[in-house]
Design an enzyme around this catalytic site. Structure first.
Site, PDB file in Angstrom:
ATOM      1  N   ASN A  47      36.679  33.176  39.118  1.00 20.65           N
ATOM      2  CA  ASN A  47      37.155  32.420  38.230  1.00 20.65           C
ATOM      3  C   ASN A  47      38.063  31.710  37.972  1.00 20.65           C
ATOM      4  OD1 ASN A  47      37.115  31.495  35.423  1.00 20.65           O
ATOM      5  ND2 ASN A  47      37.028  32.693  33.774  1.00 20.65           N
TER       6      ASN A  47
ATOM      7  N   HIS B 116      42.338  29.804  41.467  1.00 18.42           N
ATOM      8  CA  HIS B 116      41.236  30.586  41.926  1.00 18.42           C
ATOM      9  C   HIS B 116      41.301  31.446  42.115  1.00 18.42           C
ATOM     10  CE1 HIS B 116      36.871  29.950  41.419  1.00 18.42           C
ATOM     11  NE2 HIS B 116      36.850  30.356  42.309  1.00 18.42           N
ATOM     12  N   CYS B 117      40.460  32.411  42.039  1.00 20.85           N
ATOM     13  CA  CYS B 117      40.465  34.055  41.629  1.00 20.85           C
ATOM     14  C   CYS B 117      39.366  34.688  42.290  1.00 20.85           C
ATOM     15  CB  CYS B 117      41.877  34.289  41.009  1.00 20.85           C
ATOM     16  SG  CYS B 117      40.814  37.024  41.453  1.00 20.85           S
ATOM     17  N   ILE B 118      39.526  34.206  44.225  1.00 17.27           N
ATOM     18  CA  ILE B 118      38.250  34.816  43.994  1.00 17.27           C
ATOM     19  C   ILE B 118      37.268  36.422  43.444  1.00 17.27           C
ATOM     20  CG2 ILE B 118      37.936  33.840  46.580  1.00 17.27           C
ATOM     21  CD1 ILE B 118      37.802  36.256  47.575  1.00 17.27           C
TER      22      ILE B 118
END
Length: 288
Positions: free
Chosen positions: A132, A126-128
């Site tokens: 997403n 999960h990439c801030i």
């Protein structure tokens, strides 16, 4: 497929502001100072950097708004399917992986994201910065965005250094102070960004060549240790060779590797493995 309920994100806003600042400082300060925007080299460099910036924004937007991959509602693992030689099971008990929170079986390489609160197909992380998950359907555009971002940062740094070699005769004190501020801010942004994004790019090139996700890499370290402890050799089941791994992620056509295409990725519930033959070999199980 587009995501539902995409709201405001401070990290995404910061990224867009940085992209805008780098673009305008590069074009209207570095290129203009070094070549002049009305000269042939100035126009050529402006056009090239603009294309890079547009590709960054375009791929970044797709990575944000494209759904990373949802588990089909009717998904059910078929352990007797000869075309699926690998079935991932739980470390404890040996049962097929089942998500208690989503109330469905997990396809191979799928994981539950605590932030998105659902399972994601071929989840990497999960990439801030894109607000997403990076998963099955948006992994390629995420990777392509990083490629263009690294290229743009290095390109901008070259233009920054090159423009410092030019001394303008009619530069007043106020303009000089403004330019110093632009150069200092740009250097503080571009140098760390180039290093960080370069490391990120190198990491994902390694993962692609091995056909691993970030999650699978960490799981593989443990699996390798357990295999060595038991006198066995661990092999990542989805590693089918460097070039084949590349084509699975980036597509069969080399000319479209840096384009945000995704028709080649498949359903995300079944993947080619090192155990596959034509026809498919007998079923093998691997722990996840």
């Amino acid at each position: 497929m587009k995501r539902k309920g995409v709201g405001f994100s401070l990290p995404v806003t910061v990224v867009m502001i940085v992209i805008g600042f780098v673009y305008f400082s590069t074009v209207f300060t570095f290129i203009d100072r070094w070549f002049s925007l009305t000269s042939s080299p100035g126009i050529a460099n402006t056009a090239a950097f603009t294309v890079l910036a547009l590709m960054c924004v375009y791929n970044y937007s797709i990575a944000i708004f494209r759904d990373p991959g949802r588990v089909p509602i009717n998904y059910m693992p078929d352990v007797e399917d000869p075309e699926s030689p690998v079935h991932e099971i739980k470390r404890k008990g040996g049962d097929l992986r089942y998500c208690q929170k989503c109330s469905h079986f997990k396809p191979p390489r799928a994981h539950h994201c605590r932030v998105c609160k659902r399972c994601v197909l071929r989840m990497d992380h999960h990439c801030i910065w894109i607000n997403n998950c990076v998963g099955h359907t948006n992994y390629k555009v995420f990777f392509v965005f990083v490629v263009y971002a690294v290229t743009a940062c290095v390109y901008s740094l070259v233009l920054l250094v090159g423009s410092l070699t030019v001394e303008l005769q009619d530069e007043d004190e106020e303009m000089g102070s403004y330019l110093r501020t632009i150069y200092v801010l740009s250097a503080f942004l571009l140098i760390p960004l180039s290093v960080a994004l370069g490391v990120l790019l190198g990491w994902h090139i390694y993962l692609i060549l091995q056909n691993k996700t970030t999650i699978e890499y960490h799981e593989g370290v443990r699996a390798m240790w357990l295999a060595e402890k038991g006198g066995q050799v661990y092999k990542h089941p989805y590693d089918i060779g460097a070039f084949e791994n590349l084509t699975l992620i980036l597509g069969p056509n080399v000319l479209t590797w840096l384009c945000p295409t995704s028709r080649h990725i498949g359903s995300g519930v079944r993947f080619r493995t090192a155990f596959d033959t034509i026809p498919a070999s007998s079923e093998t199980k691997s722990k996840s």
